[in-house]
Design an enzyme around this catalytic site. Structure first.
Site, short mmCIF file in Angstrom:
data_model
loop_
_atom_site.label_atom_id
_atom_site.label_comp_id
_atom_site.label_asym_id
_atom_site.label_seq_id
_atom_site.Cartn_x
_atom_site.Cartn_y
_atom_site.Cartn_z
N ASP A 25 -69.19 -4.16 36.13
CA ASP A 25 -69.42 -5.60 36.10
C ASP A 25 -70.82 -5.95 36.62
OD1 ASP A 25 -68.79 -8.22 35.58
OD2 ASP A 25 -67.59 -8.52 37.40
N HIS A 42 -76.64 -5.58 29.35
CA HIS A 42 -75.69 -4.65 28.72
C HIS A 42 -76.42 -3.37 28.28
CE1 HIS A 42 -72.70 -7.67 29.05
NE2 HIS A 42 -73.16 -8.45 28.10
N LEU A 56 -63.95 17.02 31.07
CA LEU A 56 -63.72 15.66 31.59
C LEU A 56 -63.11 14.83 30.46
CD1 LEU A 56 -64.40 13.20 33.62
CD2 LEU A 56 -66.49 12.96 32.28
C1 IPE Z 1 -64.07 -7.42 33.49
O1 IPE Z 1 -65.30 -8.06 33.71
C2 IPE Z 1 -64.08 -6.73 32.18
C3 IPE Z 1 -65.04 -5.64 32.05
C4 IPE Z 1 -65.78 -5.13 32.99
C5 IPE Z 1 -65.11 -5.07 30.75
P1 IPE Z 1 -65.46 -9.63 33.45
O2 IPE Z 1 -66.82 -9.99 33.90
O3 IPE Z 1 -65.09 -9.97 32.06
O4 IPE Z 1 -64.34 -10.22 34.44
P2 IPE Z 1 -64.14 -11.67 35.04
O5 IPE Z 1 -63.96 -12.60 33.90
O6 IPE Z 1 -65.35 -11.99 35.83
O7 IPE Z 1 -62.93 -11.55 35.90
C1 IPE Z 2 -69.85 -6.45 32.54
O1 IPE Z 2 -70.90 -7.32 32.85
C2 IPE Z 2 -69.82 -6.07 31.08
C3 IPE Z 2 -68.72 -6.70 30.30
C4 IPE Z 2 -67.77 -7.44 30.80
C5 IPE Z 2 -68.72 -6.45 28.88
P1 IPE Z 2 -70.77 -8.88 32.59
O2 IPE Z 2 -71.19 -9.16 31.21
O3 IPE Z 2 -69.42 -9.38 32.96
O4 IPE Z 2 -71.86 -9.45 33.62
P2 IPE Z 2 -71.67 -10.67 34.60
O5 IPE Z 2 -70.42 -10.43 35.37
O6 IPE Z 2 -71.59 -11.89 33.76
O7 IPE Z 2 -72.89 -10.63 35.46
MG MG Z 3 -68.59 -10.02 34.67
#
Ligand code: IPE
Ligand code: IPE
Ligand code: MG
Length: 240
Positions: free
Chosen positions: A18, A35, A129
């Site tokens: 995240d 990303h 793995l």
């Molecule tokens: C959770 O992250 C999903 C992934 C890491 C793929 P999100 O950024 O979507 O989660 P919330 O919405 O903040 O809980």
């Molecule tokens: C995690 O990073 C990747 C996915 C959920 C696909 P985010 O895209 O949720 O990044 P933040 O949390 O908005 O910073």
């Molecule tokens: Mg996120």
């Protein structure tokens, strides 16, 4: 940084990757840039998992709820998924990594599905793995699906055991994670592996996913190694 104690390395580590969006915004870029930079962290984590002899690494890459994001971001994530797998497949094979997926893949675009299918088939006999990619995944979807299948098969109520339920989840055959890492400072599960993390140790770090690397991975394992896992018992029983 090094891992000195090799005796209690987790067998299965799950990661909620995240913070890509915030990482990019803080640098004045758009979310997609975050990303793309997260891919390097994925690469490093896989490499580190191999080095530490971790047997299963599950990465939460895209949740069911992520389908509600702006369509441009979804498209960029799907493109990134395809290009990354195509670029990495040879190296995954060389490093004895087996690719598996969990989640509702039917919702993915056709080219994604095909690329994934091919990569899963190509790496099926690798043993070093198991890399589990959670894509279009949510735990409630997975559990609901399992219940539907169990009912469809006509099991009697007294045949429904924890083992049976586990065997109908997408993660059938994969041991439960000992350690769950979430980056970016958020302290929540976001519909990830609800059944499987009943006794998992949680590790939260402020580091955003694109800054996660081998040292950060080691920090998480060191913290894990300092935990006492009691499974409902008392400390004296564990130490006996
Ligand atoms: C959770 O992250 C999903 C992934 C890491 C793929 P999100 O950024 O979507 O989660 P919330 O919405 O903040 O809980
Ligand atoms: C995690 O990073 C990747 C996915 C959920 C696909 P985010 O895209 O949720 O990044 P933040 O949390 O908005 O910073
Ligand atoms: Mg996120």
């Amino acid at each position: 940084m090094e891992l000195k104690d090799k005796s209690s390395i987790p067998n299965h580590v799950a990661i909620i990757m995240d913070g890509n969006g915030r990482w990019a915004k803080q640098k004045g870029f758009d979310r997609i840039y975050g990303h793309s930079n997260g891919v390097e962290s994925v690469r490093e984590s896989i490499k580190a998992a191999r080095e530490f002899n971790i047997k299963y690494l599950t990465l939460y890459a895209f949740s069911t709820e992520n389908w509600n994001r702006p369509k441009e971001e979804i498209a960029a994530l799907m493109d990134l998924l395809v290009s990354t797998i195509l670029a990495e497949i040879a190296e995954l094979s060389e490093n004895d990594v087996q690719l598996r997926t969990i989640g509702n893949l039917e919702l993915l675009p056709e080219n994604c599905k095909n690329t994934l299918k091919e990569a899963v088939e190509k790496t099926a006999s690798n043993k070093g793995l198991t890399l589990v990619l959670a894509l279009s995944y949510s735990s409630r979807w997975e559990i609901t699906n399992a219940v539907q299948s169990i009912v469809k098969k006509g099991y009697k109520h007294n045949e429904i055991t924890e083992e049976l339920v586990s065997s109908y989840l997408n993660t059938a055959g994969i041991p439960e994670p000992e350690l769950l890492i979430r980056t970016s400072g958020e302290q929540r599960i976001s519909n990830f592996l609800l059944w499987q993390i009943a006794y998992t140790e949680f590790y939260f770090t402020e580091v955003h996913w694109p800054d996660f690397n081998r040292d950060e991975f080691i920090k998480a394992i060191l913290e894990y190694q300092n935990r006492e896992r009691r499974f409902g018992k008392i400390s004296e029983q564990i130490n006996a």
